[in-house]
Design a protein around this motif. Structure first.
Motif, PDB file in Angstrom:
ATOM      1  N   TYR A 356       0.710  -1.141   0.063  1.00 53.68           N
ATOM      2  CA  TYR A 356      -0.070   0.146  -0.058  1.00 53.68           C
ATOM      3  C   TYR A 356       0.821   1.504   0.054  1.00 53.68           C
ATOM      4  CZ  TYR A 356      -3.494  -3.428   1.544  1.00 53.68           C
ATOM      5  OH  TYR A 356      -4.112  -4.486   1.730  1.00 53.68           O
ATOM      6  N   LEU A 357       1.984   1.225   0.910  1.00 52.15           N
ATOM      7  CA  LEU A 357       2.787   2.363   0.919  1.00 52.15           C
ATOM      8  C   LEU A 357       3.461   2.722  -0.422  1.00 52.15           C
ATOM      9  CD1 LEU A 357       4.136   4.661   2.461  1.00 52.15           C
ATOM     10  CD2 LEU A 357       5.637   3.182   3.391  1.00 52.15           C
ATOM     11  N   TYR A 363       1.926   6.656  -6.929  1.00 49.60           N
ATOM     12  CA  TYR A 363       0.758   7.525  -7.301  1.00 49.60           C
ATOM     13  C   TYR A 363       1.288   8.964  -7.191  1.00 49.60           C
ATOM     14  CZ  TYR A 363      -3.957   8.860  -8.260  1.00 49.60           C
ATOM     15  OH  TYR A 363      -5.239   9.393  -8.826  1.00 49.60           O
ATOM     16  N   GLU A 364       2.030   9.263  -6.116  1.00 47.01           N
ATOM     17  CA  GLU A 364       2.708  10.649  -5.877  1.00 47.01           C
ATOM     18  C   GLU A 364       3.517  11.009  -6.946  1.00 47.01           C
ATOM     19  OE1 GLU A 364       2.134  10.652  -0.986  1.00 47.01           O
ATOM     20  OE2 GLU A 364       4.068  10.277  -2.099  1.00 47.01           O
ATOM     21  N   SER A 365       4.342  10.098  -7.179  1.00 47.14           N
ATOM     22  CA  SER A 365       5.372  10.459  -8.215  1.00 47.14           C
ATOM     23  C   SER A 365       4.866  10.392  -9.699  1.00 47.14           C
ATOM     24  CB  SER A 365       6.675   9.683  -7.945  1.00 47.14           C
ATOM     25  OG  SER A 365       6.456   8.207  -8.159  1.00 47.14           O
ATOM     26  N   ALA A 366       3.647   9.787 -10.019  1.00 44.52           N
ATOM     27  CA  ALA A 366       2.925   9.406 -11.275  1.00 44.52           C
ATOM     28  C   ALA A 366       3.819   8.477 -12.003  1.00 44.52           C
ATOM     29  CB  ALA A 366       3.161  10.929 -12.138  1.00 44.52           C
ATOM     30  N   ASN A 367       4.303   7.477 -11.223  1.00 43.49           N
ATOM     31  CA  ASN A 367       4.882   6.407 -11.953  1.00 43.49           C
ATOM     32  C   ASN A 367       3.687   5.503 -12.481  1.00 43.49           C
ATOM     33  OD1 ASN A 367       6.490   3.918 -12.756  1.00 43.49           O
ATOM     34  ND2 ASN A 367       7.757   4.090 -11.128  1.00 43.49           N
ATOM     35  N   TRP A 368       3.232   5.694 -13.551  1.00 44.13           N
ATOM     36  CA  TRP A 368       2.147   5.023 -14.054  1.00 44.13           C
ATOM     37  C   TRP A 368       2.036   3.716 -14.465  1.00 44.13           C
ATOM     38  CZ3 TRP A 368      -1.050   7.933 -11.772  1.00 44.13           C
ATOM     39  CH2 TRP A 368      -1.031   9.521 -11.817  1.00 44.13           C
ATOM     40  N   PRO A 369       3.314   3.316 -15.108  1.00 44.68           N
ATOM     41  CA  PRO A 369       3.265   1.598 -15.110  1.00 44.68           C
ATOM     42  C   PRO A 369       3.285   0.764 -13.953  1.00 44.68           C
ATOM     43  CG  PRO A 369       4.737   2.835 -16.674  1.00 44.68           C
ATOM     44  CD  PRO A 369       4.278   4.040 -15.730  1.00 44.68           C
ATOM     45  N   ARG A 370       3.853   1.378 -12.912  1.00 47.90           N
ATOM     46  CA  ARG A 370       3.797   0.750 -11.574  1.00 47.90           C
ATOM     47  C   ARG A 370       2.236   0.941 -10.860  1.00 47.90           C
ATOM     48  NH1 ARG A 370       8.266  -0.804  -8.956  1.00 47.90           N
ATOM     49  NH2 ARG A 370       7.177  -0.158  -6.823  1.00 47.90           N
ATOM     50  N   VAL A 371       1.713   2.015 -11.040  1.00 51.54           N
ATOM     51  CA  VAL A 371       0.383   2.344 -10.773  1.00 51.54           C
ATOM     52  C   VAL A 371      -0.622   1.273 -11.419  1.00 51.54           C
ATOM     53  CG1 VAL A 371      -1.612   4.017 -10.471  1.00 51.54           C
ATOM     54  CG2 VAL A 371       0.796   4.762  -9.960  1.00 51.54           C
ATOM     55  N   THR A 372      -0.363   1.216 -12.751  1.00 54.35           N
ATOM     56  CA  THR A 372      -1.455   0.276 -13.348  1.00 54.35           C
ATOM     57  C   THR A 372      -1.218  -1.044 -12.827  1.00 54.35           C
ATOM     58  OG1 THR A 372      -1.237   1.769 -15.406  1.00 54.35           O
ATOM     59  CG2 THR A 372      -2.048  -0.824 -15.756  1.00 54.35           C
ATOM     60  N   ALA A 373       0.129  -1.591 -12.746  1.00 57.96           N
ATOM     61  CA  ALA A 373       0.203  -3.185 -12.071  1.00 57.96           C
ATOM     62  C   ALA A 373      -0.234  -3.107 -10.953  1.00 57.96           C
ATOM     63  CB  ALA A 373       1.742  -3.216 -12.227  1.00 57.96           C
ATOM     64  N   GLY A 374      -0.138  -2.001  -9.768  1.00 59.26           N
ATOM     65  CA  GLY A 374      -0.768  -2.249  -8.388  1.00 59.26           C
ATOM     66  C   GLY A 374      -2.226  -2.117  -8.427  1.00 59.26           C
ATOM     67  N   THR A 375      -2.638  -1.253  -9.256  1.00 53.14           N
ATOM     68  CA  THR A 375      -4.306  -1.185  -9.631  1.00 53.14           C
ATOM     69  C   THR A 375      -4.649  -2.642  -9.671  1.00 53.14           C
ATOM     70  OG1 THR A 375      -4.030   0.971 -10.484  1.00 53.14           O
ATOM     71  CG2 THR A 375      -6.081  -0.113 -10.790  1.00 53.14           C
ATOM     72  N   ALA A 376      -3.834  -3.381 -10.901  1.00 53.82           N
ATOM     73  CA  ALA A 376      -4.640  -4.641 -11.035  1.00 53.82           C
ATOM     74  C   ALA A 376      -4.476  -5.607 -10.062  1.00 53.82           C
ATOM     75  CB  ALA A 376      -3.496  -5.285 -12.212  1.00 53.82           C
ATOM     76  N   ARG A 377      -3.446  -5.397  -8.933  1.00 52.51           N
ATOM     77  CA  ARG A 377      -3.246  -6.298  -7.867  1.00 52.51           C
ATOM     78  C   ARG A 377      -4.381  -5.943  -6.834  1.00 52.51           C
ATOM     79  NH1 ARG A 377       2.102  -6.619  -3.993  1.00 52.51           N
ATOM     80  NH2 ARG A 377       1.291  -7.620  -2.149  1.00 52.51           N
ATOM     81  N   LEU A 378      -4.605  -4.696  -6.629  1.00 54.52           N
ATOM     82  CA  LEU A 378      -5.754  -4.341  -5.723  1.00 54.52           C
ATOM     83  C   LEU A 378      -7.179  -4.819  -6.157  1.00 54.52           C
ATOM     84  CD1 LEU A 378      -4.429  -0.841  -4.956  1.00 54.52           C
ATOM     85  CD2 LEU A 378      -4.768  -2.702  -3.306  1.00 54.52           C
ATOM     86  N   VAL A 385      -9.349   4.194  -8.142  1.00 53.76           N
ATOM     87  CA  VAL A 385      -7.993   4.544  -7.279  1.00 53.76           C
ATOM     88  C   VAL A 385      -7.976   6.061  -7.312  1.00 53.76           C
ATOM     89  CG1 VAL A 385      -5.484   4.720  -7.657  1.00 53.76           C
ATOM     90  CG2 VAL A 385      -6.643   2.384  -8.073  1.00 53.76           C
ATOM     91  N   SER A 386      -8.246   6.939  -8.361  1.00 52.04           N
ATOM     92  CA  SER A 386      -8.177   8.288  -8.590  1.00 52.04           C
ATOM     93  C   SER A 386      -9.355   8.665  -7.469  1.00 52.04           C
ATOM     94  CB  SER A 386      -8.613   8.691  -9.695  1.00 52.04           C
ATOM     95  OG  SER A 386      -8.668   9.936  -9.779  1.00 52.04           O
ATOM     96  N   ASN A 387     -10.523   8.019  -7.173  1.00 53.52           N
ATOM     97  CA  ASN A 387     -11.390   8.642  -6.374  1.00 53.52           C
ATOM     98  C   ASN A 387     -10.969   8.360  -4.710  1.00 53.52           C
ATOM     99  OD1 ASN A 387     -13.344   9.409  -8.390  1.00 53.52           O
ATOM    100  ND2 ASN A 387     -14.357   7.474  -8.304  1.00 53.52           N
ATOM    101  N   LEU A 388     -10.384   7.200  -4.694  1.00 54.19           N
ATOM    102  CA  LEU A 388      -9.817   7.168  -3.347  1.00 54.19           C
ATOM    103  C   LEU A 388      -8.763   8.169  -2.811  1.00 54.19           C
ATOM    104  CD1 LEU A 388      -9.279   3.119  -3.215  1.00 54.19           C
ATOM    105  CD2 LEU A 388     -11.068   4.479  -2.238  1.00 54.19           C
ATOM    106  N   TYR A 389      -7.850   8.432  -3.853  1.00 58.38           N
ATOM    107  CA  TYR A 389      -6.720   9.550  -3.585  1.00 58.38           C
ATOM    108  C   TYR A 389      -7.573  10.845  -3.292  1.00 58.38           C
ATOM    109  CZ  TYR A 389      -2.502  11.960  -3.435  1.00 58.38           C
ATOM    110  OH  TYR A 389      -1.324  12.613  -2.905  1.00 58.38           O
ATOM    111  N   LEU A 390      -8.679  11.068  -4.232  1.00 65.52           N
ATOM    112  CA  LEU A 390      -9.212  12.589  -3.881  1.00 65.52           C
ATOM    113  C   LEU A 390      -9.870  12.481  -2.604  1.00 65.52           C
ATOM    114  CD1 LEU A 390     -10.614  12.924  -7.460  1.00 65.52           C
ATOM    115  CD2 LEU A 390      -9.004  14.296  -6.250  1.00 65.52           C
TER     116      LEU A 390
END
Length: 407
Positions: A356-357, A363-378, A385-390
């Motif tokens: 999670y961390l 997400y903070e650093s806009a590393n979108w390939p890793r965010v995409t992979a993490g989103t799938a794992r979640l 994900v965007s709504n959760l951050y907002l």
């Protein structure tokens, strides 16, 4: 902001460091500031034991701390770990019945006690069976008086400390008498130590003070307030660790508050309230810590709702401590009683909490390939994900707005 403390060595007969006396300072000027002894001791305890990793300052040695009469009776000494401190009773303390009762209590709890600048007054005789160390001020007490006192009290297991030793001759004469510990400018002047410190938000402290002074503890409200301030949270966990010799690993601030109980929690909040006037912190970093905490909590609710949400909040909240404090995170966490899952997540990004961390950082650093992979794992999609951050950002803004409005 910074905390300051002067550390003067206390040496043994071989001139090896046995302990340190800690002396409160409020700047790099190595002089006692113009504040009361009560304020100095309270701030020293709060800043060095609750804010810092005291083991780094002491190097495994015990420390001597001055305590005026009033703070002893109020129970401040019992906030400290028995194995790390020697409680010095100041020379101007009144040797009354109330103080004797407290000294006996501290002795039975395993604390070591010293009489500072001992004046040889008969009024202190009844205290001596509960005292471990007598400190003689060589500038105020004659050699002959010290020798007579030591000779007449051989039946007591007292350790003697000569302070204000200014030359080798005084050192040798005290050794010949049987004095075991030594302190003074002959050996070393107090050494200044400057450390980064964080002050809690004053409004949160005042709200906590109100809650803990109610007849019944509202643990939900206490946890809500602790969740708003990383400084308070860190101090609470250090306090739990110092107070309890083998604390259970902590998974939530509610658990920490309940573990202390009403009386000790009230003492903790009162100590913080009396020593945290004014603050100057990095608002952006604090806000980021809160956003991370809430975002990690929301991710955990989505991914493992019944298991790790509270631990995820603490993980996110403490994830920027090294930046805020300017010290390595492993040293800051030190021996505080976090669960292994939280500690592993913070130090090596291990387990679900570490995931999670890491996801939050990506997400903070806009590393979108890793965010995409993490989103799938979640098991989520990008919109969720965007709504959760907002939602996390909105929650933090609400907290800050509520604080500002109440202020």
């Amino acid at each position: 902001m910074y905390s300051y403390v002067a550390r003067q060595p206390i040496l043994d007969r071989e001139m090896k460091t046995h302990a340190y006396e800690l002396l409160f300072r409020n700047s790099l000027d190595n002089v006692f500031p113009r504040i009361s002894a009560q304020q100095a001791t309270a701030r020293l305890v709060a800043e060095q034991f609750l804010q810092q990793n005291i083991d780094q300052l002491l190097g495994g040695r015990p420390c001597f701390i001055n305590f005026p009469h009033s703070l002893l009776l109020e129970g401040l000494a019992e906030c400290l770990p028995q194995d790390k401190v020697v409680i010095e009773i100041l020379e101007d303390a009144e040797p009354d019945d109330a103080l004797l009762t407290k000294v006996v209590q501290l002795h039975r709890q395993g604390y070591r006690l010293a009489l500072d600048d001992f004046t040889l007054s008969p009024a202190w005789e009844r205290f001596l069976p509960y005292i471990q160390i007598i400190k003689f001020d060589l500038r105020a007490t004659s050699l002959a008086s010290i020798e007579r006192f030591m000779a007449s009290h051989r039946a007591l297991p007292l350790t003697y400390l000569a302070e204000k030793v200014e030359d080798k001759g005084e050192f040798e004469r005290m050794k010949a008498l049987g004095v075991e510990l030594f302190q003074g400018f002959f050996f070393s002047r107090p050494e200044m130590v400057k450390q980064t410190t964080m002050q809690p938000a004053q409004l949160v402290v005042m709200q906590l003070l109100n809650v803990v002074n109610q007849p019944e503890l509202d643990l939900d409200r206490i946890e809500q307030l602790l969740n708003q301030d990383v400084s308070l949270s860190l101090k609470l966990l250090r306090y739990v660790n110092h107070l309890k010799s083998h604390p259970h690993p902590i998974a939530s601030f509610r658990q920490a508050a309940g573990y202390l109980g009403h009386a000790q929690l009230k003492r903790f909040v009162t100590l913080i309230a009396t020593t945290s006037a004014g603050h100057n912190k990095s608002a952006e970093l604090y806000q980021m810590s809160l956003i991370r905490a809430r975002f990690c909590e929301l991710l955990a609710h989505t991914h493992a709702p019944t298991q790790q949400a509270q631990q995820a909040f603490i993980t996110g909240l403490f994830s920027l401590l090294d930046v805020l404090m300017g010290q390595p995170l492993d040293q800051l966490l030190g021996p505080i009683p976090l669960t292994g899952e939280i500690r592993g997540a913070l130090l090596s990004r291990a387990g679900n909490l570490g995931f999670y961390l890491t996801f939050c950082e990506d997400y903070e650093s806009a590393n979108w390939p890793r965010v995409t992979a993490g989103t799938a794992r979640l098991g989520l999609n990008e919109e969720k994900v965007s709504n959760l951050y907002l939602a996390a950002t909105a929650w933090v803004n609400e907290q800050l707005h509520a604080m500002a409005g109440a202020d």
